[in-house]
Design an enzyme around this catalytic site. Structure first.
Site, PDB file in Angstrom:
ATOM      1  N   SER A 105     -55.731 -26.859 -23.063  1.00  0.00           N
ATOM      2  CA  SER A 105     -55.449 -27.128 -24.363  1.00  0.00           C
ATOM      3  C   SER A 105     -54.427 -28.267 -24.564  1.00  0.00           C
ATOM      4  O   SER A 105     -54.223 -29.198 -25.354  1.00  0.00           O
ATOM      5  CB  SER A 105     -54.836 -25.960 -25.023  1.00  0.00           C
ATOM      6  N   ASP A 128     -52.629 -16.542 -17.229  1.00  0.00           N
ATOM      7  CA  ASP A 128     -52.701 -16.782 -15.676  1.00  0.00           C
ATOM      8  C   ASP A 128     -51.354 -17.321 -15.402  1.00  0.00           C
ATOM      9  O   ASP A 128     -51.208 -17.421 -14.141  1.00  0.00           O
ATOM     10  CB  ASP A 128     -53.712 -18.361 -15.551  1.00  0.00           C
ATOM     11  N   MET A 170     -57.942 -11.989 -12.282  1.00  0.00           N
ATOM     12  CA  MET A 170     -58.161 -13.307 -12.832  1.00  0.00           C
ATOM     13  C   MET A 170     -56.972 -13.937 -12.347  1.00  0.00           C
ATOM     14  O   MET A 170     -56.012 -13.563 -11.829  1.00  0.00           O
ATOM     15  CB  MET A 170     -58.422 -13.224 -14.354  1.00  0.00           C
ATOM     16  N   THR A 215     -56.276   6.357   5.327  1.00  0.00           N
ATOM     17  CA  THR A 215     -57.803   6.792   4.974  1.00  0.00           C
ATOM     18  C   THR A 215     -58.311   5.819   3.868  1.00  0.00           C
ATOM     19  O   THR A 215     -59.767   6.030   3.680  1.00  0.00           O
ATOM     20  CB  THR A 215     -57.880   8.039   4.749  1.00  0.00           C
TER      21      THR A 215
HETATM   22  O1  F6P Z   1     -57.373 -19.068 -18.212  1.00  0.00           O
HETATM   23  C1  F6P Z   1     -57.615 -17.484 -18.403  1.00  0.00           C
HETATM   24  C2  F6P Z   1     -58.996 -16.881 -17.918  1.00  0.00           C
HETATM   25  O2  F6P Z   1     -59.046 -15.773 -18.402  1.00  0.00           O
HETATM   26  C3  F6P Z   1     -58.967 -17.318 -16.448  1.00  0.00           C
HETATM   27  O3  F6P Z   1     -57.953 -16.366 -15.724  1.00  0.00           O
HETATM   28  C4  F6P Z   1     -60.455 -17.235 -16.002  1.00  0.00           C
HETATM   29  O4  F6P Z   1     -60.835 -18.017 -14.851  1.00  0.00           O
HETATM   30  C5  F6P Z   1     -60.942 -17.725 -17.145  1.00  0.00           C
HETATM   31  O5  F6P Z   1     -59.844 -17.632 -18.051  1.00  0.00           O
HETATM   32  C6  F6P Z   1     -62.271 -17.306 -17.764  1.00  0.00           C
HETATM   33  O6  F6P Z   1     -62.890 -17.947 -18.778  1.00  0.00           O
HETATM   34  P1  F6P Z   1     -63.886 -17.534 -19.732  1.00  0.00           P
HETATM   35  O7  F6P Z   1     -63.345 -16.384 -20.745  1.00  0.00           O
HETATM   36  O8  F6P Z   1     -64.263 -18.764 -20.660  1.00  0.00           O
HETATM   37  O9  F6P Z   1     -64.780 -16.931 -18.901  1.00  0.00           O
END
Ligand code: F6P
Length: 323
Positions: A105, A128, A170, A215
């Site tokens: 963005s 992120d 993620m 374990t």
């Molecule tokens: O940038 C946020 C995020 O959730 C990342 O962690 C992930 O790689 C990506 O977007 C997933 O994108 P989309 O929702 O377009 O699959």
């Protein structure tokens, strides 16, 4: 400046609504008009623009997602797309923008300002936490807590069945989500793109754990660490440890939803106000962020070209704590 627009763009993040609310209310407080732009840059191109009042953002501070919707716009990456967006903003008399989003963005926002000169201030909205210029991004804290909650549950079943779970979180190219999940979730091993963790070192760590009569184990893998993610890592480790009872969990988009934590609501509110104030103070192509709790405006370009480093001690901590 008498009229501004606000939009959310890229992957949604919990706290985006709290930020929209703060932008709208700060604008109303300062006596300027505020227009919402739906569906990010796509909506800007198509003129999906509407006037917002204080009441437009009632009862949203606690809601996940974004009431303005979000998109990753391919069209805005073209000069023609940006030209159309500029014309739409002119039609609505919009003189400044607040962009709530992540690195994609802000790449778009920088280009747009360079070409058409519409001042834009950004609020870092992404789970992120990979933007330079702020210690934390809006949505990160919530996403980490959501992932941790899932990992706690995985640990229960891992323990009952004496299994090794490979859990993928993620974070795109960064390990910011993985690290607190590993430390807070009591994982044995963490794999993040910022540091090298080899398959033999994972095998070794798991063997050592078993020899100490562990374990069950949890391995946290940041999605950007290896192509093929947790599935591939698990398959390779399984080859070397045929007796291991392994399972893979990809937590996925659950991490993007849910009510924002108190931390994210506060951050979003503070930065939303800072965006409006930044525009009124003459900032033109910057992101508002908090560094050591202080408000800082960082040029858009730096937010996505400079890398925010992860403290290398964190991976060591995972090793120490899993002894
Ligand atoms: O940038 C946020 C995020 O959730 C990342 O962690 C992930 O790689 C990506 O977007 C997933 O994108 P989309 O929702 O377009 O699959």
């Amino acid at each position: 400046m008498k009229r501004i627009g606000v939009f959310t763009s890229g992957g949604d993040a919990p706290g985006m609504n709290a930020c929209i609310r703060a932008v709208v209310r700060a604008a109303v407080y300062k006596g300027i008009e505020v227009y919402g732009i739906r569906r990010g840059y796509n909506g800007m191109i198509r003129g999906e623009i509407f006037k917002m009042e204080s009441s437009s953002v009632s009862n949203i501070v606690q809601r996940g997602g974004t009431i303005l919707k979000s998109a990753r716009s391919k069209e805005f990456m073209t000069r023609e797309g940006r030209q159309k967006a500029f014309e739409q903003l002119q039609n609505f008399g919009i003189e400044g923008l607040v962009a709530i989003g992540g690195n994609g963005s802000f790449t778009g926002a920088k280009l747009f300002f360079d070409e058409f000169g519409i001042p834009t201030v950004g609020a870092p909205g992404t789970i992120d936490n990979d933007l330079f210029g702020t210690d934390y991004t809006i949505g990160y804290d919530t996403a980490v807590n959501t992932a941790l909650d899932a990992i706690d549950k995985i640990r229960d079943t891992a323990d009952s069945h004496e299994r090794v779970f490979f859990v993928e979180v993620m974070g795109r190219d960064s390990g910011y989500i993985a690290i607190p999940c590993a430390i807070g979730g009591g994982a044995e091993i963490v794999m993040i793109p910022e540091t090298e963790t080899t398959i033999p070192s994972i095998i070794e760590a798991l063997r050592t754990g078993w020899n100490r009569s562990k374990t069950s184990s949890i391995v946290i893998i940041a999605e950007g660490e290896v192509e093929g993610g947790a599935m591939k890592v698990a398959a390779k480790v399984q080859e070397a440890l045929p007796d291991m009872d392994a399972r893979v969990t990809i937590i996925g988009h659950v991490q993007r939803g849910g009510a924002p934590t108190a931390f994210d609501r506060l951050l979003a509110s503070r930065l939303g106000i800072a965006c409006v104030e930044g525009l009124l103070d003459g900032h033109k192509s910057v992101m508002a962020g908090l560094i050591n709790s202080k408000l800082v405006y960082t040029p858009f370009e730096e937010t996505f070209t400079k890398r925010k480093l992860i403290n290398p001690n964190f991976t060591k901590m995972v090793e120490v704590l899993s002894v």
